[in-house]
Design an enzyme around this catalytic site. Structure first.
Site, PDB file in Angstrom:
ATOM      1  N   SER A 182       0.566  -0.764  -0.097  1.00  0.00           N
ATOM      2  CA  SER A 182      -0.161   0.093  -0.198  1.00  0.00           C
ATOM      3  C   SER A 182       1.081   1.195  -0.367  1.00  0.00           C
ATOM      4  O   SER A 182       1.601   1.004   0.017  1.00  0.00           O
ATOM      5  CB  SER A 182      -0.613   0.099   1.217  1.00  0.00           C
ATOM      6  OG  SER A 182      -1.534   1.062   1.469  1.00  0.00           O
ATOM      7  N   TYR A 186      -2.455  -1.184  10.091  1.00  0.00           N
ATOM      8  CA  TYR A 186      -1.911  -1.742   8.543  1.00  0.00           C
ATOM      9  C   TYR A 186      -0.824  -0.862   8.208  1.00  0.00           C
ATOM     10  O   TYR A 186      -0.027  -1.590   7.498  1.00  0.00           O
ATOM     11  CB  TYR A 186      -2.861  -0.420   8.547  1.00  0.00           C
ATOM     12  CG  TYR A 186      -3.607  -0.619   7.316  1.00  0.00           C
ATOM     13  CD1 TYR A 186      -4.047  -2.465   6.539  1.00  0.00           C
ATOM     14  CD2 TYR A 186      -3.426   0.059   6.063  1.00  0.00           C
ATOM     15  CE1 TYR A 186      -4.147  -2.298   5.312  1.00  0.00           C
ATOM     16  CE2 TYR A 186      -3.763   0.592   4.704  1.00  0.00           C
ATOM     17  CZ  TYR A 186      -3.570  -1.052   3.942  1.00  0.00           C
ATOM     18  OH  TYR A 186      -4.183  -1.202   2.886  1.00  0.00           O
ATOM     19  N   LYS A 221       1.865  -3.340   6.554  1.00  0.00           N
ATOM     20  CA  LYS A 221       2.266  -2.527   4.838  1.00  0.00           C
ATOM     21  C   LYS A 221       4.118  -2.888   4.412  1.00  0.00           C
ATOM     22  O   LYS A 221       4.220  -2.307   3.716  1.00  0.00           O
ATOM     23  CB  LYS A 221       1.575  -1.671   4.486  1.00  0.00           C
ATOM     24  CG  LYS A 221       0.301  -1.904   4.271  1.00  0.00           C
ATOM     25  CD  LYS A 221       0.119  -3.099   3.460  1.00  0.00           C
ATOM     26  CE  LYS A 221      -1.591  -3.260   3.007  1.00  0.00           C
ATOM     27  NZ  LYS A 221      -2.472  -4.525   2.536  1.00  0.00           N
TER      28      LYS A 221
HETATM   29  P1  NAI Z   1     -11.548  -5.714  -0.691  1.00  0.00           P
HETATM   30  O1  NAI Z   1     -11.742  -6.206   1.422  1.00  0.00           O
HETATM   31  O2  NAI Z   1     -12.130  -5.828  -1.697  1.00  0.00           O
HETATM   32  O3  NAI Z   1     -10.829  -7.578  -1.286  1.00  0.00           O
HETATM   33  C1  NAI Z   1      -9.953  -7.426   0.016  1.00  0.00           C
HETATM   34  C2  NAI Z   1     -10.654  -9.250  -0.220  1.00  0.00           C
HETATM   35  O4  NAI Z   1      -9.913  -9.868   1.323  1.00  0.00           O
HETATM   36  C3  NAI Z   1     -11.499 -10.142   0.113  1.00  0.00           C
HETATM   37  O5  NAI Z   1     -12.613 -10.671  -0.432  1.00  0.00           O
HETATM   38  C4  NAI Z   1     -11.631 -11.394   1.723  1.00  0.00           C
HETATM   39  O6  NAI Z   1     -12.764 -12.261   2.291  1.00  0.00           O
HETATM   40  C5  NAI Z   1     -10.367 -11.556   1.770  1.00  0.00           C
HETATM   41  N1  NAI Z   1     -10.137 -11.769   2.471  1.00  0.00           N
HETATM   42  C6  NAI Z   1      -9.650 -10.580   4.204  1.00  0.00           C
HETATM   43  N2  NAI Z   1      -8.908 -11.662   4.918  1.00  0.00           N
HETATM   44  C7  NAI Z   1      -9.154 -12.827   4.960  1.00  0.00           C
HETATM   45  C8  NAI Z   1      -7.780 -14.173   5.019  1.00  0.00           C
HETATM   46  N3  NAI Z   1      -7.085 -13.858   6.067  1.00  0.00           N
HETATM   47  N4  NAI Z   1      -7.756 -15.096   4.329  1.00  0.00           N
HETATM   48  C9  NAI Z   1      -8.098 -15.151   2.521  1.00  0.00           C
HETATM   49  N5  NAI Z   1      -8.914 -14.455   2.443  1.00  0.00           N
HETATM   50  C10 NAI Z   1      -9.072 -12.617   3.285  1.00  0.00           C
HETATM   51  O7  NAI Z   1      -9.957  -4.994  -0.641  1.00  0.00           O
HETATM   52  P2  NAI Z   1      -9.156  -4.494  -1.345  1.00  0.00           P
HETATM   53  O8  NAI Z   1      -8.668  -3.404  -1.164  1.00  0.00           O
HETATM   54  O9  NAI Z   1      -9.390  -5.571  -2.809  1.00  0.00           O
HETATM   55  O10 NAI Z   1      -7.876  -5.311  -1.014  1.00  0.00           O
HETATM   56  C11 NAI Z   1      -7.011  -5.905  -1.065  1.00  0.00           C
HETATM   57  C12 NAI Z   1      -5.503  -6.019  -1.572  1.00  0.00           C
HETATM   58  O11 NAI Z   1      -5.354  -3.840  -2.055  1.00  0.00           O
HETATM   59  C13 NAI Z   1      -4.932  -5.465   1.017  1.00  0.00           C
HETATM   60  O12 NAI Z   1      -4.189  -5.666   0.996  1.00  0.00           O
HETATM   61  C14 NAI Z   1      -5.279  -3.714   0.794  1.00  0.00           C
HETATM   62  O13 NAI Z   1      -4.495  -4.068   1.917  1.00  0.00           O
HETATM   63  C15 NAI Z   1      -4.377  -3.605  -0.775  1.00  0.00           C
HETATM   64  N6  NAI Z   1      -4.692  -1.766  -0.364  1.00  0.00           N
HETATM   65  C16 NAI Z   1      -6.131  -2.015  -0.383  1.00  0.00           C
HETATM   66  C17 NAI Z   1      -6.486  -0.294  -1.284  1.00  0.00           C
HETATM   67  C18 NAI Z   1      -7.735   0.189  -1.525  1.00  0.00           C
HETATM   68  O14 NAI Z   1      -8.097   1.832  -1.431  1.00  0.00           O
HETATM   69  N7  NAI Z   1      -8.454  -0.320  -1.416  1.00  0.00           N
HETATM   70  C19 NAI Z   1      -5.252   0.567  -0.930  1.00  0.00           C
HETATM   71  C20 NAI Z   1      -3.896   0.030  -1.114  1.00  0.00           C
HETATM   72  C21 NAI Z   1      -3.450  -1.034  -0.434  1.00  0.00           C
END
Ligand code: NAI
Length: 291
Positions: free
Chosen positions: A143, A156, A160
Site C-alpha cells: 500500500s 495497517y 504494509k
Molecule cells: P477488499 O476487502 O475488497 O478485498 C480483500 C479480499 O481479501 C476480500 O475478498 C476478503 O474476503 C479477502 N480476505 C480478507 N481476509 C482474508 C483471509 N484471512 N484469507 C483470505 N482472504 C481474505 O479489499 P481490497 O481493497 O481489494 O484489498 C486488497 C489488497 O489491497 C489488500 O492487501 C489491501 O490492504 C490493499 N490495498 C487496498 C487499498 C484500497 O484503497 N482499497 C489501498 C492500498 C492497499
C-alpha cells in the site's frame, strides 16, 4: 502466445476489489486462475462470472493466515489447473485506530493477514517455482501506507511497511533468476476494504459492526480508483517485470518528505563511529549476516 497466456496464477483476496480486478485481467490475458479467498459465497459468484466469461478458473477457500492451509491449497490449485507460475499475495485487511487505541488482537489479526500470509504464500510456492524452473512471478500487494506513515492506522501501516521490506528482500534474493517480483502500492481503490475492516474487527472483538463507520469510510473508499483498471495495470506490470506499481501520483510529496528526512539525518551526522563493516560489505555485494 504472450505471457501470461496459458500460465496458471494463484490470487488471494480474489473475491473482491483489487484481487478480483487482477483475476479478471488475468482471465482476459488468457491465464488460468485459482481464486483464493476466505469468503466462500463471494468466491463462488466470482467463479461463475469468470467461467461464463470463458475463463479457466478454480476456487480455493483459504484463510491466508492459516499456516497449515497453504500446502493443501497449492496442491488443490495445481491439481485443478496444472503448475502455478504466478502468485499474487493480495488479500489484506485494515484495522485498529490510534496506536494506544488498538487492541492487541486486532494488531495481530492485521499482521497475520497482511504480512505473515505473504511469507506463507511465498513459502508454499517459491520452492515449486525453483524446482520446476522457467518463468514465474510473485506479486505482493502492500500500500502507499507501506511507504508513508499514516496516523490512526498504525497496525495497517506497520504491516504494509513490513510487506514492502519483505518484498524488497525477495527481489534481492531472486535477482538474476527467472522469478520476477512486483510490489503493488496502491492509493485509495474502490473496494470493500473499509467494510471488511469493520466487520472483521467486530467479529474479533465480539461486538456488532458499526454501520455509521462502514457508511462513512465506504463513501470515501468508493471514490477510489477502479479496481479492474488496477488489475489490468498489475498484469501489464508483471508482464513487463516492473517492480514497483503505484496508482496515484499525489503521494509523491509525502514519500519524498520522509526520504528527505532520512537523507538529511545521514548527511548531518558527524560519523562518530567510523566505518561500518556491514555496509561496506553490502556495498561490495556481500550479505554481512550470511558470512
Ligand atoms: P477488499 O476487502 O475488497 O478485498 C480483500 C479480499 O481479501 C476480500 O475478498 C476478503 O474476503 C479477502 N480476505 C480478507 N481476509 C482474508 C483471509 N484471512 N484469507 C483470505 N482472504 C481474505 O479489499 P481490497 O481493497 O481489494 O484489498 C486488497 C489488497 O489491497 C489488500 O492487501 C489491501 O490492504 C490493499 N490495498 C487496498 C487499498 C484500497 O484503497 N482499497 C489501498 C492500498 C492497499
Amino acid at each position: 502466445m504472450v505471457w501470461p497466456a496459458g500460465e496458471a496464477a494463484f490470487v488471494t483476496g480474489a473475491a473482491s476489489g483489487i484481487g478480483l480486478g487482477i483475476a479478471r485481467a488475468l482471465v482476459a490475458a488468457q491465464a488460468k486462475v485459482a481464486l483464493a479467498d476466505i469468503d466462500g459465497p463471494r468466491l463462488a459468484d466470482v467463479a461463475t462470472e469468470l467461467s461464463e466469461a470463458g475463463g479457466a478458473v478454480t476456487t480455493v477457500e483459504l484463510d491466508v493466515s492459516d499456516a497449515d492451509g497453504w500446502e493443501a491449497a497449492a496442491d488443490r490449485a495445481e491439481g485443478a489447473l496444472g503448475p502455478i507460475s504466478i502468485l499474487c499475495n493480495n488479500a489484506g485487511v485494515n484495522g485498529g485506530g490510534a496506536i494506544d487505541d488498538t487492541p492487541f488482537a486486532v494488531w495481530r489479526w492485521v499482521q497475520r493477514i497482511n504480512v505473515d500470509a505473504q511469507f506463507l504464500g511465498v513459502s508454499a510456492f517459491l520452492p515449486r517455482f525453483k524446482r520446476r524452473g522457467g518463468r514465474a512471478h510473485i506479486m505482493n500487494t502492500a500500500s502507499m501506507a507501506g511507504l508513508v506513515p499514516m496516523a490512526t492506522v498504525g497496525a495497517y501501516v506497520a504491516s504494509k511497511f513490513a510487506s514492502v521490506g519483505f518484498t524488497l528482500v525477495l527481489r534481492e534474493e531472486l535477482r538474476g533468476t527467472d522469478v520476477g517480483v512486483s510490489l503493488l502500492c496502491p492509493g485509495t481503490v474502490a473496494s470493500r476494504l473499509s467494510r471488511t475492516a469493520e466487520e472483521g474487527q467486530a467479529k474479533l472483538l465480539g461486538r456488532e459492526p458499526n454501520a455509521a463507520v462502514i457508511e462513512q469510510n465506504g463513501a470515501l473508499q468508493a471514490q477510489g480508483a477502479d479496481p479492474d483498471r488496477v488489475g489490468e495495470q498489475v498484469v501489464q506490470a508483471m508482464q513487463d517485470r516492473q517492480f514497483l506499481i503505484v496508482t496515484h501520483r499525489d503521494w509523491e510529496s509525502l514519500v519524498i518528505g520522509l526520504h528527505r528526512e532520512i537523507e538529511g539525518t545521514l548527511a548531518d551526522f558527524d560519523g562518530r563511529y567510523g566505518t561500518d563493516l556491514s555496509v561496506q560489505m553490502m556495498l561490495g555485494g556481500v550479505n554481512p549476516v550470511a558470512t
